[in-house]
Enzyme design. Structure first.
Site, PDB file in Angstrom:
ATOM      1  CE  LYS A 224      -4.334  -2.033   1.112  1.00 56.71           C
ATOM      2  NZ  LYS A 224      -5.249  -2.482   2.132  1.00 56.71           N
ATOM      3  NE  ARG A 264      -6.954  -8.910   0.529  1.00 53.89           N
ATOM      4  CZ  ARG A 264      -6.526  -8.193  -0.497  1.00 53.89           C
ATOM      5  NH1 ARG A 264      -5.546  -7.314  -0.354  1.00 53.89           N
ATOM      6  NH2 ARG A 264      -7.060  -8.364  -1.701  1.00 53.89           N
TER       7      ARG A 264
END
Ligand code: PMM
Length: 298
Positions: A224, A264
């Protein structure tokens, strides 16, 4: 955090689980297009399961900033055959969807976990579906679809507000008939969180406060934007997401050590190593340091 009861019907390995990502999309943030073809998506799912993914998360809709929604039919076409084949081959599959109908078909096809980045807000039928199937459910913190989420990324105290909003969503799921044991909570890193405001870091640094809600936590930091910003070069240029896998492993190690239930991730192998190392470290930390009686330690 590790004292929370894990959701039923999923691996319970006494350590943080690794959820590997298969985005069956042409446009996801970090791997869009790579696994868009059904057979390539299935192969990739099998590869990451072999590399150490305890759960394989199959999604058919990109949530990248600014992404437009796909139709229900298209999402089903992307997701269902991949979920069915991976499940048939013994992989534990989760379905990453905001739509109750997609979740329903995926559970029918063998999915054992519903991962809803909207926490039940995008589709009012989701709560009833989760109650009906009894499937474990990842309830993520969310403030709106991709095109709108950054306008809503305003917080006085991000940790308190995310925790309170997660609690409200939990209450509303439970009211609709979902058992508390089905729920996994997720702070939604990058979703209505600003990389330039340290929202994501504050949430990571305060995971124990989110854990006071009494349910296991899932952390989705992989590749991210906020990682790229933290690793910016001398000119302030953020690191490309494709070069952030080592940073993801660092987050995984810290999150696992602090009791996250699951991470994740895209690059499964290195993260699977990290959770195993964190588990060894934790075991040694809680074990007595003296050798058991009658044993010589070399
Ligand atoms: N992030 C993405 C997609 N699905 N699900 C959960 N539970 N938590 C997340 O943080 C999350 C998610 C977006 O990442 P990707 O497009 O790189 O897969």
């Amino acid at each position: 955090m590790s004292s929370t009861i894990p959701p039923p019907g999923l691996p319970n390995l006494g350590r943080c689980l690794v959820m590997g990502v298969v985005n069956v999309t042409p446009d996801s943030f970090s791997d869009g297009g790579r696994w868009f073809d059904t057979s390539r998506a299935i192969d990739h799912g099998l590869e990451i399961a072999a590399a150490g993914a305890d759960i394989v998360d199959v999604g058919g809709e990109s949530t990248r900033p600014g992404a437009q929604r796909v139709s229900l039919e298209e999402e089903l076409r992307r997701v269902e055959p991949v979920v069915a084949e991976l499940s048939r081959q013994g992989v534990v599959v989760s379905v990453d969807t905001m739509r109750a109908e997609v979740a329903d078909h995926a559970v029918e096809a063998g999915a054992r976990l519903v991962n809803d980045v909207s926490g039940g807000l995008a589709d009012p039928a989701m709560a009833r579906l989760v109650a009906k199937t009894g499937t474990p459910y990842v309830l993520m913190h969310w403030r709106g679809h991709s095109h709108a989420m950054y306008n809503r990324a305003h917080y006085d105290d991000v940790v308190t507000e995310v925790r309170d909003e997660l609690r409200k969503r939990m209450d509303s799921m439970i009211e609709a008939g979902v058992e508390p044991e089905q729920l996994v909570l997720d702070p939604g890193l990058g979703f209505a969180k600003r990389a330039d405001m340290s929202h994501n870091w504050q949430l990571l640094a305060h995971l124990p406060e989110l854990a006071t809600l009494g349910r296991p936590l899932l952390v989705g930091a992989s590749r991210k934007r906020f990682l790229g910003r933290a690793l910016a070069d001398a000119n302030g240029q953020p690191r490309d997401f494709a070069e952030c896998d080592d940073a993801t492993v660092a987050v995984t190690t810290l999150a696992a050590e602090r009791g996250a239930w699951c991470v994740r991730v895209h690059d499964v192998r290195a993260n699977a190593d990290a959770v195993r190392i964190a588990a060894e470290w934790h075991r040694a930390a809680v074990a007595p340091t003296s050798a058991p009686a009658g044993q010589d330690s070399p």
